[in-house]
Design an enzyme around this catalytic site. Structure first.
Site, PDB file in Angstrom:
ATOM      1  N   ASN A   1       0.722  -1.211   0.025  1.00 32.82           N
ATOM      2  CA  ASN A   1      -0.053  -0.049   0.004  1.00 32.82           C
ATOM      3  C   ASN A   1       0.692   1.290  -0.055  1.00 32.82           C
ATOM      4  O   ASN A   1       1.987   1.355  -0.325  1.00 32.82           O
ATOM      5  CB  ASN A   1      -0.955  -0.041   1.136  1.00 32.82           C
ATOM      6  CG  ASN A   1      -2.372   0.738   0.603  1.00 32.82           C
ATOM      7  OD1 ASN A   1      -2.270   1.641   0.270  1.00 32.82           O
ATOM      8  ND2 ASN A   1      -3.437  -0.273   1.103  1.00 32.82           N
ATOM      9  N   ARG A   2       0.289   2.332   0.272  1.00 30.43           N
ATOM     10  CA  ARG A   2       0.886   3.594   0.227  1.00 30.43           C
ATOM     11  C   ARG A   2       1.708   4.449   1.442  1.00 30.43           C
ATOM     12  O   ARG A   2       0.980   4.071   2.503  1.00 30.43           O
ATOM     13  CB  ARG A   2      -0.262   4.899  -0.113  1.00 30.43           C
ATOM     14  CG  ARG A   2      -0.565   4.216  -1.745  1.00 30.43           C
ATOM     15  CD  ARG A   2      -1.925   5.064  -1.997  1.00 30.43           C
ATOM     16  NE  ARG A   2      -2.483   4.728  -3.320  1.00 30.43           N
ATOM     17  CZ  ARG A   2      -3.268   3.795  -3.444  1.00 30.43           C
ATOM     18  NH1 ARG A   2      -3.992   2.992  -2.604  1.00 30.43           N
ATOM     19  NH2 ARG A   2      -3.812   3.515  -4.892  1.00 30.43           N
TER      20      ARG A   2
ATOM     21  N   HIS B   1       3.427   0.134  -2.699  1.00 28.77           N
ATOM     22  CA  HIS B   1       4.073  -1.430  -2.969  1.00 28.77           C
ATOM     23  C   HIS B   1       5.260  -1.569  -3.017  1.00 28.77           C
ATOM     24  O   HIS B   1       5.746  -2.445  -3.739  1.00 28.77           O
ATOM     25  CB  HIS B   1       3.024  -1.764  -4.103  1.00 28.77           C
ATOM     26  CG  HIS B   1       1.551  -2.150  -3.819  1.00 28.77           C
ATOM     27  ND1 HIS B   1       1.147  -2.097  -2.774  1.00 28.77           N
ATOM     28  CD2 HIS B   1       0.682  -2.055  -4.895  1.00 28.77           C
ATOM     29  CE1 HIS B   1      -0.289  -2.242  -2.972  1.00 28.77           C
ATOM     30  NE2 HIS B   1      -0.617  -2.270  -4.131  1.00 28.77           N
TER      31      HIS B   1
ATOM     32  N   HIS C   1      -1.196  -9.399  -3.662  1.00 28.13           N
ATOM     33  CA  HIS C   1      -2.035  -8.951  -4.644  1.00 28.13           C
ATOM     34  C   HIS C   1      -2.860  -9.243  -5.651  1.00 28.13           C
ATOM     35  O   HIS C   1      -3.033  -9.250  -6.728  1.00 28.13           O
ATOM     36  CB  HIS C   1      -1.312  -7.810  -5.421  1.00 28.13           C
ATOM     37  CG  HIS C   1      -1.997  -6.551  -5.663  1.00 28.13           C
ATOM     38  ND1 HIS C   1      -2.991  -6.229  -6.503  1.00 28.13           N
ATOM     39  CD2 HIS C   1      -1.746  -5.293  -5.027  1.00 28.13           C
ATOM     40  CE1 HIS C   1      -3.579  -5.107  -6.533  1.00 28.13           C
ATOM     41  NE2 HIS C   1      -2.717  -4.359  -5.709  1.00 28.13           N
TER      42      HIS C   1
ATOM     43  N   TYR D   1      -5.849 -10.827  -7.691  1.00 25.57           N
ATOM     44  CA  TYR D   1      -7.332 -10.323  -8.125  1.00 25.57           C
ATOM     45  C   TYR D   1      -8.136 -11.614  -8.386  1.00 25.57           C
ATOM     46  O   TYR D   1      -7.936 -12.408  -8.924  1.00 25.57           O
ATOM     47  CB  TYR D   1      -7.319  -9.683  -9.489  1.00 25.57           C
ATOM     48  CG  TYR D   1      -6.470  -8.232  -9.383  1.00 25.57           C
ATOM     49  CD1 TYR D   1      -7.228  -7.332  -9.365  1.00 25.57           C
ATOM     50  CD2 TYR D   1      -5.095  -8.252  -9.396  1.00 25.57           C
ATOM     51  CE1 TYR D   1      -6.494  -5.948  -9.574  1.00 25.57           C
ATOM     52  CE2 TYR D   1      -4.646  -7.065  -9.446  1.00 25.57           C
ATOM     53  CZ  TYR D   1      -5.288  -6.059  -9.659  1.00 25.57           C
ATOM     54  OH  TYR D   1      -4.387  -4.622  -9.873  1.00 25.57           O
TER      55      TYR D   1
ATOM     56  N   GLU E   1      -6.476  -7.272   0.295  1.00 30.87           N
ATOM     57  CA  GLU E   1      -4.800  -7.302   0.663  1.00 30.87           C
ATOM     58  C   GLU E   1      -4.763  -7.135   2.113  1.00 30.87           C
ATOM     59  O   GLU E   1      -4.907  -5.981   2.729  1.00 30.87           O
ATOM     60  CB  GLU E   1      -4.218  -6.334  -0.104  1.00 30.87           C
ATOM     61  CG  GLU E   1      -4.557  -6.385  -1.692  1.00 30.87           C
ATOM     62  CD  GLU E   1      -4.054  -4.901  -2.321  1.00 30.87           C
ATOM     63  OE1 GLU E   1      -2.882  -4.355  -2.220  1.00 30.87           O
ATOM     64  OE2 GLU E   1      -5.251  -4.709  -2.966  1.00 30.87           O
TER      65      GLU E   1
END
Length: 347
Positions: free
Chosen positions: A80-81, A106, A176, A178, A312
């Site tokens: 994440n950020r 990431h 991550h 999907y 996540e």
């Protein structure tokens, strides 16, 4: 469980990529690459007994190198950020790559999902290992990381993360993948149902950076405490957080308790496939694939916007700047250990 391996091609610099095939006694299987310790396929039966691949991915090493989206990758050092691409640890400021507007995302341009990992085949799975040297992507400390994947006869996929460091650092490992429970080639997942055991999210600003404030999910599009279609309120532009994320791309706060806890149930009525998820982590980023842009995936399937969703598990985004959040700091001498599971069944 039977484990086999095969070549998955080579990277641009000539490194061989290996695919590991973990198959249970019922014929369901998971494919995992040593490139990025990446989940490439999750193949489980639908309500008719037909095997369905429920995760997005690519058919070659080159596609994983060339395309964005982090499909199935192991994310690190920090998932994440991180706001303004910098953090303070022990009084020292560490400046990171700005690869998401003015922020860090990431683990940087060459995060863990873009590295070849070492591997060890064990009786119940495969352990992927790598040593991230001091200063890699400007993070402090030499970090030794291991991610073990196992897949049992009940179609339970377990991700077991461990890490140690030789000096204080920050660690926030996640995956991550999907998911599309009707199959990776079935189009959008907007009609699939999701339940999240969370009564609040962490507020974010227009650049998806957490502010430190918690927002209750009640009476908002973020209320998944009872199962509802993912697409039911995904474009509710009256909600500022939905506008900021262009859909769902938010950290949901999970119940604080020790051990492995169920945090979500997702299912698709068409396939009948249900996925029940557990974690030891305090949060989960629910991302609805808002930035998938038509890249060609497995079997030349175009992954359009919202073709898959991510869950996540994580420490909260930008948590280094917000001391009220659970801390992602790993001190020298401490051991990092977290587990996340995804279990597949028929509803």
């Amino acid at each position: 469980m039977q484990i086999s391996r095969s070549s998955f091609g080579k990277t641009k610099d000539g490194q061989e990529v290996t695919c590991f095939h973990l198959e249970n006694s019922k014929g369901a299987y998971v494919n995992i690459l040593d490139y990025g310790a990446t989940i490439q396929s999750i193949v489980v039966p639908d309500h008719t007994g037909k095997l369905v691949d429920v995760c997005l991915g690519y058919d070659s090493a080159a596609e994983y190198e060339d395309n964005g989206g982090h499909l199935g990758g192991s994310i690190g050092r920090y998932g994440n950020r991180i706001g303004k691409a910098e953090f303070i640890l022990n009084g020292k400021t560490y400046k990171l790559a700005k690869n998401n507007n003015q922020n860090h995302l990431h683990g940087g341009p060459t995060g863990f999902d873009r590295r070849i990992w070492q591997y060890e085949i064990v009786t119940d799975g495969v352990v992927f290992k790598r040593v991230s040297p001091d200063g890699e992507e400007h993070y402090p400390g030499t970090l030794t990381v291991a991610v073990k994947y196992s897949f049992d006869d009940d179609n339970l996929l377990t991700l077991d993360y461990q890490a140690d460091t030789d000096q204080d650092t920050v660690v926030n490992l996640t995956n991550h993948t999907y998911f599309n429970l009707n199959g990776a080639d079935s189009g959008t997942m907007l009609n699939q149902f999701l339940q999240l055991h969370s009564d609040k999210i962490t507020e974010m600003d227009h650049e998806s950076i957490t502010t430190g404030k918690y927002l209750p999910v009640e009476n908002t599009p973020f209320d998944f405490r009872q199962p509802k279609k993912i697409g039911a309120e995904i474009d509710d532009d009256t909600n500022e957080q939905i506008r900021f994320g262009k859909g769902y791309d938010h950290n949901f706060v999970l119940t604080e308790s020790k051990g492995l806890n169920e945090f979500s149930v997702a299912y698709a009525t068409e396939s009948g496939i249900q996925m029940t998820s557990q974690t030891t982590m305090p949060g989960v980023q629910f991302y609805s694939g808002n930035f998938l842009n038509g890249m060609l995936g497995k079997n030349d399937m175009a992954y359009q916007r919202r073709s898959g969703f991510c869950l996540e598990t994580q420490y909260f985004p930008n948590s280094l700047a917000l001391p009220q959040f659970p801390s992602p700091v790993l001190k020298k001498g401490q051991h990092y250990h977290h587990v996340t599971t995804y279990g597949f069944s028929i509803r």
